[in-house]
Design a protein around this motif. Structure first.
Motif, short mmCIF file in Angstrom:
data_model
loop_
_atom_site.label_atom_id
_atom_site.label_comp_id
_atom_site.label_asym_id
_atom_site.label_seq_id
_atom_site.Cartn_x
_atom_site.Cartn_y
_atom_site.Cartn_z
N ALA A 140 0.80 -1.14 0.00
CA ALA A 140 0.06 0.11 0.11
C ALA A 140 0.83 1.25 -0.17
N THR A 141 0.38 2.21 -0.69
CA THR A 141 1.09 3.69 -0.71
C THR A 141 0.19 4.56 -0.07
N VAL A 142 0.64 5.58 0.63
CA VAL A 142 -0.02 6.79 1.26
C VAL A 142 0.52 7.96 0.39
N VAL A 143 -0.37 8.87 -0.13
CA VAL A 143 -0.05 9.88 -0.84
C VAL A 143 -0.64 11.01 -0.25
N GLY A 144 0.09 12.09 0.36
CA GLY A 144 -0.50 13.21 0.66
C GLY A 144 -1.12 13.28 2.08
N GLY A 145 -0.97 12.40 2.66
CA GLY A 145 -1.57 12.16 4.17
C GLY A 145 -1.46 13.06 5.22
N ALA A 146 -2.30 12.94 6.24
CA ALA A 146 -2.35 13.98 7.30
C ALA A 146 -2.72 13.44 8.54
N SER A 159 -0.09 18.56 14.47
CA SER A 159 -0.50 17.85 13.16
C SER A 159 0.81 17.28 12.50
N VAL A 160 0.59 16.27 11.53
CA VAL A 160 1.90 15.83 10.89
C VAL A 160 1.20 15.76 9.39
N THR A 161 1.81 16.65 8.52
CA THR A 161 1.22 16.68 7.00
C THR A 161 2.28 16.21 5.94
N ALA A 162 1.84 16.33 4.64
CA ALA A 162 2.76 15.98 3.81
C ALA A 162 3.38 14.46 3.78
N ILE A 163 2.32 13.44 4.34
CA ILE A 163 2.96 12.15 4.62
C ILE A 163 2.89 11.40 3.17
N SER A 164 3.81 10.62 3.13
CA SER A 164 4.28 9.77 1.95
C SER A 164 4.70 8.58 2.57
N ALA A 165 4.05 7.42 2.54
CA ALA A 165 4.48 6.23 3.14
C ALA A 165 4.06 4.86 2.28
N ASP A 166 4.78 3.92 2.66
CA ASP A 166 4.67 2.64 2.07
C ASP A 166 3.90 1.53 3.45
N LEU A 167 2.93 0.92 2.97
CA LEU A 167 2.61 0.08 4.26
C LEU A 167 2.35 -1.21 3.75
N ARG A 168 2.71 -2.27 4.50
CA ARG A 168 2.57 -3.72 4.47
C ARG A 168 1.71 -4.20 5.55
N PRO A 175 0.81 -8.90 11.45
CA PRO A 175 1.87 -7.79 11.78
C PRO A 175 1.83 -6.48 10.62
N PHE A 176 2.12 -5.53 10.70
CA PHE A 176 2.23 -4.68 9.87
C PHE A 176 3.51 -3.81 9.87
N SER A 177 3.82 -3.20 8.85
CA SER A 177 4.95 -2.10 8.87
C SER A 177 4.60 -0.84 7.77
N VAL A 178 5.31 0.33 8.26
CA VAL A 178 4.92 1.35 7.48
C VAL A 178 6.50 2.30 7.57
N GLN A 179 6.88 2.63 6.47
CA GLN A 179 7.98 3.21 6.22
C GLN A 179 7.74 4.60 5.29
N THR A 194 7.24 -0.75 12.85
CA THR A 194 6.72 -2.17 12.57
C THR A 194 6.27 -2.60 13.91
N ALA A 195 5.40 -3.54 13.73
CA ALA A 195 4.44 -3.96 14.87
C ALA A 195 4.27 -5.60 14.57
N ASN A 196 4.26 -6.36 15.64
CA ASN A 196 3.95 -7.54 15.48
C ASN A 196 2.28 -7.97 15.47
N GLU A 197 1.73 -9.13 15.40
CA GLU A 197 0.32 -9.21 15.48
C GLU A 197 -0.06 -9.05 16.93
N LEU A 198 -1.20 -8.45 16.99
CA LEU A 198 -1.81 -8.20 18.05
C LEU A 198 -2.26 -9.51 18.96
N ASP A 199 -2.13 -9.71 20.22
CA ASP A 199 -2.25 -11.08 20.91
C ASP A 199 -3.80 -10.78 21.50
#
Length: 256
Positions: A140-146, A159-168, A175-179, A194-199
């Motif tokens: 997944a790709t985030v474009v222009g997020g806030a 506020s965090v603006t102009a977010i561009s990120a890759d998500l899995r 589990p998931f990761s965001v960069q 990065t985060a593991n699966e919720l127990d």
């Protein structure tokens, strides 16, 4: 005789494939709006409204385009998106699972609120078990997020603006990761989470790395996150000021 049968079967197959390509273009997908809202709302555990046009194609792989999407209560939305473009695995789609092979989130705006008692107010309710979720995101790709956080304890807003990120994300429970990158108070930052699966107790191991573009410092943490109305972080945090980057540090140093 057998050759004629093969020709007939081949013609039928071609017609079926052609119909799968062409027919979805002539379907008014607005009639399926309530069903699509219900599917996404069931996955997230909250109300979902699709206010804009809906486009769908089945081949060569299922592709869904949504416009003007609102997640959460109408009066106090949790997330607003200008658009969502999703491509799915055809085999999984035919089996009733939604394996997203490519996802673009266009200008998502997330609103977080902490009340005066320190409780995080969010309408999202994830499935209790991994098996209860039939959604996975491979890329997944985030474009222009806030992201906007309002703190009722201090009456301050961040506020965090102009977010561009890759998500899995293997599952809605991880589990998931965001960069990616974002801007806080006019300064650009790089972020990796990065985060593991919720127990079963709603706990997960989270690793976070933050570094401003100026290189003045880096912040990393490996902590146990307990989710819920009052999220709790417990673990290690490391701050590394960088010598020579402004007034951040005069020499190599580490704070843990």
């Amino acid at each position: 005789m057998l050759n004629r049968l093969y020709i007939v079967v081949g013609i039928i197959a071609i017609l079926v494939l052609a119909a799968a390509f062409v027919v979805p273009r002539f379907i008014d997908w607005d009639g399926y709006r309530p069903r699509m809202e219900a599917i996404v709302g069931e996955a997230l555990g909250t109300d979902v409204s699709i206010k804009g046009p809906i486009d769908f194609s089945l081949l060569p792989q299922p592709r869904l385009r949504l416009h003007d999407v609102v997640v959460g209560p109408e009066g106090q939305p949790f997330v607003k998106l200008a658009g969502v473009n999703a491509e799915f695995s055809l085999v999984a789609f035919l089996r009733g699972r939604y394996v997203v092979t490519s996802l673009v989130l266009d200008r998502p705006a997330i609103n977080l609120h902490i009340d005066a008692e320190g409780r995080l107010d969010t309408p999202i309710s994830l499935p209790e078990t991994v098996s209860a979720s039939n959604v996975a995101v491979a890329d997944a790709t985030v474009v222009g997020g806030a992201v906007t956080l309002s703190d009722g304890r201090s009456n301050k807003t961040y506020s965090v603006t102009a977010i561009s990120a890759d998500l899995r994300m293997a599952n809605l429970r991880g589990p998931f990761s965001v960069q990616g990158t974002g801007t806080l108070e006019s300064a650009p930052y790089a972020l990796k989470v990065t985060a593991n699966e919720l127990d079963a107790d709603g706990k997960t191991r989270v690793s976070v790395y933050v570094r401003p573009e100026s290189g003045r410092f880096s912040l990393s943490t490996d902590r146990l996150l307990t989710t819920g109305a009052r999220p709790d972080l417990s673990g290690h945090l490391t701050l590394r000021p960088s010598p020579g980057a402004g007034d951040a540090a005069r020499c190599d140093s580490v704070l843990q």
